[in-house]
Design a protein around this motif. Structure first.
Motif, PDB file in Angstrom:
ATOM      1  N   GLU A 110      39.564  54.144  52.002  1.00  0.00           N
ATOM      2  CA  GLU A 110      40.820  53.616  52.518  1.00  0.00           C
ATOM      3  C   GLU A 110      41.876  53.550  51.428  1.00  0.00           C
ATOM      4  O   GLU A 110      41.559  53.513  50.240  1.00  0.00           O
ATOM      5  CB  GLU A 110      40.591  52.218  53.088  1.00  0.00           C
ATOM      6  CG  GLU A 110      39.630  52.211  54.248  1.00  0.00           C
ATOM      7  CD  GLU A 110      39.484  50.843  54.880  1.00  0.00           C
ATOM      8  OE1 GLU A 110      40.099  49.882  54.378  1.00  0.00           O
ATOM      9  OE2 GLU A 110      38.764  50.741  55.880  1.00  0.00           O
ATOM     10  N   THR A 113      44.858  48.121  49.433  1.00  0.00           N
ATOM     11  CA  THR A 113      45.918  47.236  49.913  1.00  0.00           C
ATOM     12  C   THR A 113      46.987  47.019  48.848  1.00  0.00           C
ATOM     13  O   THR A 113      48.136  46.748  49.176  1.00  0.00           O
ATOM     14  CB  THR A 113      45.351  45.876  50.357  1.00  0.00           C
ATOM     15  OG1 THR A 113      44.624  45.308  49.266  1.00  0.00           O
ATOM     16  CG2 THR A 113      44.427  46.041  51.550  1.00  0.00           C
ATOM     17  N   GLU A 116      50.716  48.445  48.831  1.00  0.00           N
ATOM     18  CA  GLU A 116      51.866  47.790  49.456  1.00  0.00           C
ATOM     19  C   GLU A 116      52.804  47.172  48.411  1.00  0.00           C
ATOM     20  O   GLU A 116      53.943  46.843  48.732  1.00  0.00           O
ATOM     21  CB  GLU A 116      51.403  46.721  50.439  1.00  0.00           C
ATOM     22  CG  GLU A 116      50.660  47.302  51.626  1.00  0.00           C
ATOM     23  CD  GLU A 116      50.257  46.241  52.625  1.00  0.00           C
ATOM     24  OE1 GLU A 116      51.100  45.390  52.951  1.00  0.00           O
ATOM     25  OE2 GLU A 116      49.101  46.284  53.088  1.00  0.00           O
ATOM     26  N   SER A 133      41.908  55.326  56.367  1.00  0.00           N
ATOM     27  CA  SER A 133      42.753  54.194  56.752  1.00  0.00           C
ATOM     28  C   SER A 133      44.112  54.655  57.265  1.00  0.00           C
ATOM     29  O   SER A 133      44.436  55.835  57.274  1.00  0.00           O
ATOM     30  CB  SER A 133      42.946  53.258  55.562  1.00  0.00           C
ATOM     31  OG  SER A 133      43.638  53.898  54.533  1.00  0.00           O
ATOM     32  N   THR A 134      44.890  53.683  57.667  1.00  0.00           N
ATOM     33  CA  THR A 134      46.239  53.959  58.129  1.00  0.00           C
ATOM     34  C   THR A 134      47.245  53.580  57.049  1.00  0.00           C
ATOM     35  O   THR A 134      46.926  52.838  56.118  1.00  0.00           O
ATOM     36  CB  THR A 134      46.545  53.157  59.404  1.00  0.00           C
ATOM     37  OG1 THR A 134      46.390  51.771  59.119  1.00  0.00           O
ATOM     38  CG2 THR A 134      45.622  53.552  60.544  1.00  0.00           C
ATOM     39  N   PRO A 136      50.078  51.438  55.524  1.00  0.00           N
ATOM     40  CA  PRO A 136      50.443  50.031  55.750  1.00  0.00           C
ATOM     41  C   PRO A 136      51.757  49.894  56.506  1.00  0.00           C
ATOM     42  O   PRO A 136      52.698  50.653  56.283  1.00  0.00           O
ATOM     43  CB  PRO A 136      50.581  49.475  54.325  1.00  0.00           C
ATOM     44  CG  PRO A 136      49.810  50.401  53.458  1.00  0.00           C
ATOM     45  CD  PRO A 136      49.882  51.755  54.120  1.00  0.00           C
ATOM     46  N   SER A 137      51.821  48.926  57.407  1.00  0.00           N
ATOM     47  CA  SER A 137      53.035  48.728  58.204  1.00  0.00           C
ATOM     48  C   SER A 137      54.222  48.340  57.333  1.00  0.00           C
ATOM     49  O   SER A 137      55.376  48.577  57.708  1.00  0.00           O
ATOM     50  CB  SER A 137      52.797  47.660  59.272  1.00  0.00           C
ATOM     51  OG  SER A 137      52.436  46.440  58.665  1.00  0.00           O
ATOM     52  N   SER A 138      53.988  47.766  56.173  1.00  0.00           N
ATOM     53  CA  SER A 138      55.080  47.382  55.273  1.00  0.00           C
ATOM     54  C   SER A 138      55.865  48.600  54.779  1.00  0.00           C
ATOM     55  O   SER A 138      56.991  48.467  54.321  1.00  0.00           O
ATOM     56  CB  SER A 138      54.538  46.595  54.088  1.00  0.00           C
ATOM     57  OG  SER A 138      53.666  47.413  53.316  1.00  0.00           O
TER      58      SER A 138
END
Length: 141
Positions: A110, A113, A116, A133-134, A136-138
């Motif tokens: 992934e 994190t 971000e 993974s995708t 991050p929406s941020s």
């Protein structure tokens, strides 16, 4: 600036035991189309480095965790190697990064994190890997 590109012949390996002093002023390191082996951790000691382009080589193994120590790097290009393993969480410690190109490798797992945290990032390419993974929406902000 050190720029070595498209030299014909066998793949070269970067030495693993280079001594890098605190006063090293190298800002641009471009090594393309001729190197093999692992990315040596001493590269992360080049504190003034703004451009690191190791694309289109035959580097293998993991991206060194120490890569996150490149506090001045704006452009990091590792496209088109044979890098494997997970992305190091230290990538999220690159405060000046604008372009992060890790595409066309065999990276797995992934996105960390910590990615971000990259507020100056303008381009992230992780295509053609084995990541699960995708984004991050941020990053939509």
């Amino acid at each position: 600036t050190i720029h070595i590109q498209d030299n014909l012949g066998k793949n070269w390996s970067l030495p693993t035991n280079v001594q890098v002093g605190d006063d090293t002023q190298l800002e641009r390191l471009v090594l393309r189309n001729i190197f093999a082996g692992a990315i040596p951790s001493w590269i992360a000691k080049l504190k003034q480095l703004q451009t690191l382009d190791l694309s289109m080589n035959n580097f293998q193994g993991a991206i060194p965790e120490a890569i996150g120590d490149l506090s001045s790097v704006k452009y990091l290009n590792l496209l088109g190697n044979n890098l494997t393993g997970a992305l190091p969480s230290s990538l999220g410690k690159l405060p000046a990064i604008e372009v992060l190109n890790l595409g066309n490798n065999a990276l797995q797992g992934e996105l960390p994190t910590s990615i971000e945290n990259l507020r100056t990032l303008q381009l992230l390419d992780v295509g053609s890997n084995l990541l699960t993974s995708t984004i991050p929406s941020s990053f939509a902000n």
